[in-house]
Design a protein around this motif. Structure first.
Motif: not given
Length: 310
Positions: A174-181, A263-264, A268-269, A289-294
């Motif tokens: 989850i924290q890595c996903f927070a970094v991604f966001k 989270l996304f 990701s819908d 960087y082109t993605a808006d969700y992991p």
């Protein structure tokens, strides 16, 4: 003078001469080691004619063995000398703790495992043969122990998903996903100076969240490492992007749930989660960087090299 040189050359070649039948045994073993990955490549790219008992594939493997055996026998002297020198290098590597026999066995086994589960097995060999561009510079730029990089990563975990109650074994993910966001929602693409490949350090990129794909990959990898995650960088044709180690299929199911249901959800819908499976069966999630969700879409999926950072 020419006769003396030829005499010396003949003496050296005589020393490398292997007595029969061992020369044929060595060449045949080498033949098998070469034929297996070559067969996998041809098998995956050749139409399956559905012959009984897979006779078409059996004949293909036999033909490959014959062709490779003839080539190796025609180059018998060069082949045996090359094997001898390679064994000397492996003995040296084994004794002094670098690349030795065990490493070769593991790499060969991993390569076959990957090729067996990959629709384009030739890409695996290419990725092994081609060097990772600017590898030394990139490793140096991933300064995850820099306090400013660590502070940036920690800030991201506080700003995003802090209240999500899916902790426990999923906390680091989850924290890595927070970094991604934090990075991907604010990243501003800026090209390198004309005529050069400029690689900014993670500390430098964290200031303005700007740069090209190399700089984004370096910052993402450094921040993920700074909070306990395992990243790797993927090199494709003219592009580089980071991936996050998720683990096994059970971990992927957790990641899929967190991304799509927690989270996304909007980003990701109705979209698929994109990932790669490495030679050890480990799952890596796309963080381009082109993605808006992991796990967003790949910009370029053909892998030419991978640099794991653990």
């Amino acid at each position: 003078m020419i006769k003396r040189a030829k005499h010396t050359y003949d003496q050296i070649m005589t020393k490398f001469q292997v007595q029969k039948p061992w020369d044929n045994v060595i060449i045949f073993v080498l033949n098998i080691l070469i034929a297996i990955p070559v067969f996998m490549i041809i098998h995956q790219n050749l139409i399956d004619y559905k012959w009984t008992f897979k006779l078409d594939r059996i004949l293909l493997f036999i033909v490959l063995l014959i062709i490779i055996q003839l080539v190796l026998r025609a180059m018998r002297r060069i082949t045996l000398i090359s094997i001898f020198l390679y064994l000397v290098a492996l003995v040296y590597g084994t004794i002094f703790g670098s690349y030795g026999f065990e490493s070769v066995f593991e790499d060969y086994q991993a390569m076959l495992y990957s090729m067996n589960d990959n629709p384009y097995p030739q890409d695996i060999i290419i990725s092994k043969l081609l060097p990772f561009p600017n590898k030394t510079k990139i490793i140096k730029a991933i300064d995850f122990q820099n306090p400013k990089v660590r502070d940036f990563a920690v800030m991201a975990t506080i700003r995003h998903f802090k209240g999500v109650r899916e902790y426990g074994s999923n906390l680091t993910m989850i924290q890595c996903f927070a970094v991604f966001k934090e990075i991907n929602s604010r990243w501003h693409y800026v090209s390198d100076p004309k005529g050069m490949d400029y690689i900014a350090s993670a500390d430098e990129s964290a200031k303005y969240l700007s740069g090209d794909c190399d700089d984004h990959s370096v910052l993402m990898a450094a921040c993920i490492r700074a909070i306990g995650g395992t990243p790797r960088l993927i090199h494709t044709d003219g592009h580089m992007y980071p991936e996050l180690l998720i683990g096994n299929k059970a971990n992927l199911e957790k990641a899929n749930y967190l991304i799509k249901k927690v989270l996304f959800t909007e980003e990701s819908d109705g979209k698929k989660i994109n990932y790669h499976i490495d030679e050890h069966g480990q799952i890596w999630l796309n963080l381009d960087y082109t993605a808006d969700y992991p796990g967003g879409p790949f910009l370029n999926e053909e892998i030419l090299g991978a640099l794991t950072l653990d």
